[in-house]
Scaffold this motif. Structure first.
Motif, PDB file in Angstrom:
ATOM      1  N   ASP A 190       0.840  -1.201   0.000  1.00  0.00           N
ATOM      2  CA  ASP A 190       0.000   0.000   0.000  1.00  0.00           C
ATOM      3  C   ASP A 190       0.874   1.249   0.000  1.00  0.00           C
ATOM      4  OD1 ASP A 190      -2.691   1.378   0.481  1.00  0.00           O
ATOM      5  OD2 ASP A 190      -1.458   2.201   2.093  1.00  0.00           O
TER       6      ASP A 190
ATOM      7  N   ASN B 227     -10.752   6.862   4.733  1.00  0.00           N
ATOM      8  CA  ASN B 227     -11.198   7.927   5.633  1.00  0.00           C
ATOM      9  C   ASN B 227     -12.617   8.422   5.304  1.00  0.00           C
ATOM     10  OD1 ASN B 227      -8.619   8.130   7.083  1.00  0.00           O
ATOM     11  ND2 ASN B 227      -7.841   8.928   5.144  1.00  0.00           N
TER      12      ASN B 227
ATOM     13  N   ALA C 186      -2.569   1.957  10.402  1.00  0.00           N
ATOM     14  CA  ALA C 186      -2.000   2.037  11.751  1.00  0.00           C
ATOM     15  C   ALA C 186      -2.423   0.836  12.603  1.00  0.00           C
ATOM     16  CB  ALA C 186      -2.381   3.346  12.426  1.00  0.00           C
TER      17      ALA C 186
ATOM     18  N   LEU D  39      -0.767  -1.209  14.205  1.00  0.00           N
ATOM     19  CA  LEU D  39       0.042  -1.347  15.429  1.00  0.00           C
ATOM     20  C   LEU D  39       0.038  -0.048  16.234  1.00  0.00           C
ATOM     21  CD1 LEU D  39       3.047  -3.309  13.859  1.00  0.00           C
ATOM     22  CD2 LEU D  39       1.312  -4.215  15.431  1.00  0.00           C
TER      23      LEU D  39
ATOM     24  N   GLU E 212       0.933   2.840  15.255  1.00  0.00           N
ATOM     25  CA  GLU E 212       2.257   3.421  14.944  1.00  0.00           C
ATOM     26  C   GLU E 212       3.367   2.808  15.809  1.00  0.00           C
ATOM     27  OE1 GLU E 212      -0.370   5.647  15.617  1.00  0.00           O
ATOM     28  OE2 GLU E 212      -0.806   6.381  13.597  1.00  0.00           O
TER      29      GLU E 212
ATOM     30  N   LYS F 202       6.885  -1.922  22.579  1.00  0.00           N
ATOM     31  CA  LYS F 202       8.297  -1.563  22.723  1.00  0.00           C
ATOM     32  C   LYS F 202       8.533  -0.296  23.540  1.00  0.00           C
ATOM     33  CE  LYS F 202       8.707   0.214  17.993  1.00  0.00           C
ATOM     34  NZ  LYS F 202       9.318  -0.115  16.710  1.00  0.00           N
TER      35      LYS F 202
ATOM     36  N   GLY G 140       2.924  -1.095   8.701  1.00  0.00           N
ATOM     37  CA  GLY G 140       4.144  -0.527   8.131  1.00  0.00           C
ATOM     38  C   GLY G 140       5.310  -1.380   8.591  1.00  0.00           C
TER      39      GLY G 140
ATOM     40  N   LYS H 211       9.665  -1.682   8.441  1.00  0.00           N
ATOM     41  CA  LYS H 211      10.853  -0.930   8.055  1.00  0.00           C
ATOM     42  C   LYS H 211      12.134  -1.735   8.121  1.00  0.00           C
ATOM     43  CE  LYS H 211      10.907   3.313   9.900  1.00  0.00           C
ATOM     44  NZ  LYS H 211      10.710   4.169  11.097  1.00  0.00           N
TER      45      LYS H 211
ATOM     46  N   GLN I 125      11.230  -6.841  11.208  1.00  0.00           N
ATOM     47  CA  GLN I 125       9.799  -6.528  11.375  1.00  0.00           C
ATOM     48  C   GLN I 125       8.942  -7.345  10.398  1.00  0.00           C
ATOM     49  OE1 GLN I 125       9.333  -2.227  11.215  1.00  0.00           O
ATOM     50  NE2 GLN I 125      10.366  -1.944  13.184  1.00  0.00           N
TER      51      GLN I 125
ATOM     52  N   ASN J 261       6.018  -9.746  11.704  1.00  0.00           N
ATOM     53  CA  ASN J 261       4.631  -9.480  11.312  1.00  0.00           C
ATOM     54  C   ASN J 261       4.036 -10.624  10.492  1.00  0.00           C
ATOM     55  OD1 ASN J 261       5.002  -7.163  12.735  1.00  0.00           O
ATOM     56  ND2 ASN J 261       5.192  -5.816  10.966  1.00  0.00           N
TER      57      ASN J 261
HETATM   58  N1  NAP Z   1      -5.234   5.999   4.083  1.00  0.00           N
HETATM   59  C1  NAP Z   1      -4.730   6.691   5.047  1.00  0.00           C
HETATM   60  O1  NAP Z   1      -5.196   7.806   5.347  1.00  0.00           O
HETATM   61  C2  NAP Z   1      -3.559   6.145   5.809  1.00  0.00           C
HETATM   62  C3  NAP Z   1      -3.088   6.804   6.965  1.00  0.00           C
HETATM   63  C4  NAP Z   1      -1.998   6.269   7.654  1.00  0.00           C
HETATM   64  C5  NAP Z   1      -1.411   5.107   7.177  1.00  0.00           C
HETATM   65  N2  NAP Z   1      -1.876   4.489   6.048  1.00  0.00           N
HETATM   66  C6  NAP Z   1      -1.265   3.232   5.536  1.00  0.00           C
HETATM   67  O2  NAP Z   1      -1.211   2.313   6.624  1.00  0.00           O
HETATM   68  C7  NAP Z   1       0.123   1.803   6.759  1.00  0.00           C
HETATM   69  C8  NAP Z   1       0.374   1.377   8.192  1.00  0.00           C
HETATM   70  O3  NAP Z   1       0.210   2.456   9.103  1.00  0.00           O
HETATM   71  P1  NAP Z   1       1.431   3.092   9.909  1.00  0.00           P
HETATM   72  O4  NAP Z   1       2.688   2.697   9.214  1.00  0.00           O
HETATM   73  O5  NAP Z   1       1.139   4.530  10.120  1.00  0.00           O
HETATM   74  O6  NAP Z   1       1.312   2.448  11.361  1.00  0.00           O
HETATM   75  P2  NAP Z   1       1.511   0.957  11.957  1.00  0.00           P
HETATM   76  O7  NAP Z   1       1.426  -0.045  10.900  1.00  0.00           O
HETATM   77  O8  NAP Z   1       0.591   0.882  13.105  1.00  0.00           O
HETATM   78  O9  NAP Z   1       2.983   1.023  12.574  1.00  0.00           O
HETATM   79  C9  NAP Z   1       4.068   0.802  11.753  1.00  0.00           C
HETATM   80  C10 NAP Z   1       5.363   1.097  12.516  1.00  0.00           C
HETATM   81  O10 NAP Z   1       5.485   0.244  13.649  1.00  0.00           O
HETATM   82  C11 NAP Z   1       6.837  -0.208  13.769  1.00  0.00           C
HETATM   83  N3  NAP Z   1       6.795  -1.683  13.613  1.00  0.00           N
HETATM   84  C12 NAP Z   1       6.198  -2.413  12.632  1.00  0.00           C
HETATM   85  N4  NAP Z   1       6.302  -3.734  12.849  1.00  0.00           N
HETATM   86  C13 NAP Z   1       6.981  -3.878  14.016  1.00  0.00           C
HETATM   87  C14 NAP Z   1       7.404  -4.991  14.776  1.00  0.00           C
HETATM   88  N5  NAP Z   1       7.143  -6.241  14.392  1.00  0.00           N
HETATM   89  N6  NAP Z   1       8.087  -4.760  15.932  1.00  0.00           N
HETATM   90  C15 NAP Z   1       8.352  -3.502  16.342  1.00  0.00           C
HETATM   91  N7  NAP Z   1       7.990  -2.394  15.652  1.00  0.00           N
HETATM   92  C16 NAP Z   1       7.297  -2.570  14.499  1.00  0.00           C
HETATM   93  C17 NAP Z   1       7.619   0.472  12.639  1.00  0.00           C
HETATM   94  O11 NAP Z   1       8.106   1.753  13.093  1.00  0.00           O
HETATM   95  P3  NAP Z   1       9.478   1.962  13.899  1.00  0.00           P
HETATM   96  O12 NAP Z   1      10.445   0.909  13.478  1.00  0.00           O
HETATM   97  O13 NAP Z   1       9.881   3.355  13.571  1.00  0.00           O
HETATM   98  O14 NAP Z   1       9.054   1.829  15.330  1.00  0.00           O
HETATM   99  C18 NAP Z   1       6.549   0.772  11.619  1.00  0.00           C
HETATM  100  O15 NAP Z   1       6.833   1.857  10.778  1.00  0.00           O
HETATM  101  C19 NAP Z   1       0.985   2.960   6.247  1.00  0.00           C
HETATM  102  O16 NAP Z   1       2.305   2.551   5.928  1.00  0.00           O
HETATM  103  C20 NAP Z   1       0.178   3.395   5.045  1.00  0.00           C
HETATM  104  O17 NAP Z   1       0.412   2.530   3.937  1.00  0.00           O
HETATM  105  C21 NAP Z   1      -2.951   4.976   5.381  1.00  0.00           C
END
Ligand code: NAP
Length: 345
Positions: free
Chosen positions: A53, A161, A215, A217, A219, A225, A313, A315, A319, A323
């Motif tokens: 995505d 959204n 999101a 997780l 974020e 952690k 997400g 990185k 991860q 995941n």
């Molecule tokens: N449509 C929309 O309006 C919208 C808005 C927001 C996001 N999104 C989409 O949703 C995706 C996911 O959301 P998000 O990236 O904001 O939040 P998320 O998936 O809740 O959190 C991702 C972050 O958590 C950490 N992480 C991931 N897996 C992990 C693991 N196994 N262990 C420890 N840390 C881990 C990483 O950051 P660190 O390593 O820095 O901790 C990663 O960047 C986005 O990439 C995007 O494609 C869409």
């Protein structure tokens, strides 16, 4: 390696793994190196996670560009979801479009071509409207979406959204062209559960639309952690959670005026409130030999009410491994109930 289940995006006929990969932060130079992204991408495909995505606005196009480079270099087939941002003064990219009037819904076709070029592909598997339009009607945009589908540039259509009424409007407008609305992307995780009660789930269930939670997780907070740091969530994440708390799709139950919501302290930022949830998640994790992150993602992916396809997400190679292991098992009904008890705070 976990055998990853394949799911349909709504009733679109497009099949994807039960978990996608969020690439919002795949913006080289901005806290992540291009080599790290390339390694993470390879690890995703090796794990069977080939649904990505992205969006035209992530890093001003750099997320799509780096993904395009990875696709070309690796050569394996992938599934791509990207997004069109409707015009907004808040988003300078949308003000730069050349389309006769940048406010015209036809700007969507220009944005789509830009995404195809950056990604180096000739068709998008899931093309989503990133947010509801402030000008023109949802139906105007869905009419243009249908042209993109008929031109063979888009396989399935999604929205992000959108609230319940907007999801229903988009679905009805596309139905006139014989196209199903495949997905609704919303902020949804163990700390943000409004979609269950604000009509999003009801609309998706009624209309056969898949939910894509962003999101998943919170974020990174739900990986636990930050627990080691005495429950203190770092400032950047705090801001993200803070705005997440505003519930932009307007929870029916939340009648507080916006200003009051901005200045009330979100419950989830309070370590003492988070801890009971972490404890239950920890017990479920131990019972299944899993981590907190895997419990948070599994809770989403195994929802039985609607089809849910989380897109965490990722990185790093580590991860991705963590995941991917969130799938291939299921927590029990009793465990889900225990989570509900501690979430109802
Ligand atoms: N449509 C929309 O309006 C919208 C808005 C927001 C996001 N999104 C989409 O949703 C995706 C996911 O959301 P998000 O990236 O904001 O939040 P998320 O998936 O809740 O959190 C991702 C972050 O958590 C950490 N992480 C991931 N897996 C992990 C693991 N196994 N262990 C420890 N840390 C881990 C990483 O950051 P660190 O390593 O820095 O901790 C990663 O960047 C986005 O990439 C995007 O494609 C869409």
């Amino acid at each position: 390696m976990v055998n990853i289940e394949i799911r349909e995006l709504g009733k679109s006929g497009v099949m994807v793994p039960a978990m996608g990969v969020g690439t919002m932060l795949w913006t080289p130079g901005n806290s992540i190196a291009e080599e790290t992204i390339a390694g993470t991408y390879t690890a995703c495909l090796d794990a069977g996670l080939n649904f990505f995505d992205t969006a035209e606005i992530y890093g001003g196009g750099s997320s799509e560009r780096v993904l395009g480079k990875c696709i070309k270099k690796d050569g394996r087939s992938v599934l791509i979801a990207t997004k069109f941002a409707p015009p907004s003064p808040m988003n300078p990219l949308t003000q730069k479009r050349k389309t006769v009037s940048k406010d015209s819904p036809r700007a969507l076709l220009e944005a789509l071509d830009g995404s195809l070029v950056r990604l180096g592909i000739d068709r998008i598997d899931l093309y989503q409207m990133h947010m509801p339009p402030s000008k023109n009607t949802i139906a105007d945009y869905m009419d243009v979406m249908s042209e993109a589908v008929k031109a063979g540039k888009v396989r399935a259509v999604g929205v992000c959204n959108f609230n319940e009424s907007q999801i229903r409007q988009a679905h009805a407008a596309l139905a006139k062209h014989g196209i199903p609305l495949a997905t609704a992307m919303v902020g949804y995780n163990l700390l943000r559960r409004w979609p269950e009660t604000n009509g999003t789930f009801a609309a998706c269930k009624d209309l056969g639309i898949s939910v894509i939670p962003y999101a998943p997780l919170a974020e990174g907070v739900l990986t636990g952690k930050y627990r080691a740091k005495g429950g203190h969530v770092p400032f950047g994440y705090k801001i993200a959670l803070y705005f997440g708390h505003l519930n932009i799709t307007k929870d029916r139950r939340d009648s507080k005026p916006l200003i009051q919501r901005v200045f009330s302290k979100p419950l989830e930022l309070n370590g003492r409130r988070l801890e009971p949830l972490f404890q239950v998640m920890g017990e479920i994790a131990s019972a299944h030999g899993k981590t907190l992150a895997q419990v948070a993602i599994n809770w989403l992916a195994t929802n039985e009410e609607v089809g849910v396809i989380p897109i965490p997400g990722m990185k790093s190679v580590k991860q991705v491994g963590d995941n991917a292991d969130a799938l291939g098992w299921s927590m029990t009904k009793e465990e889900r109930e225990r989570i509900d008890e501690v979430c109802a705070i």
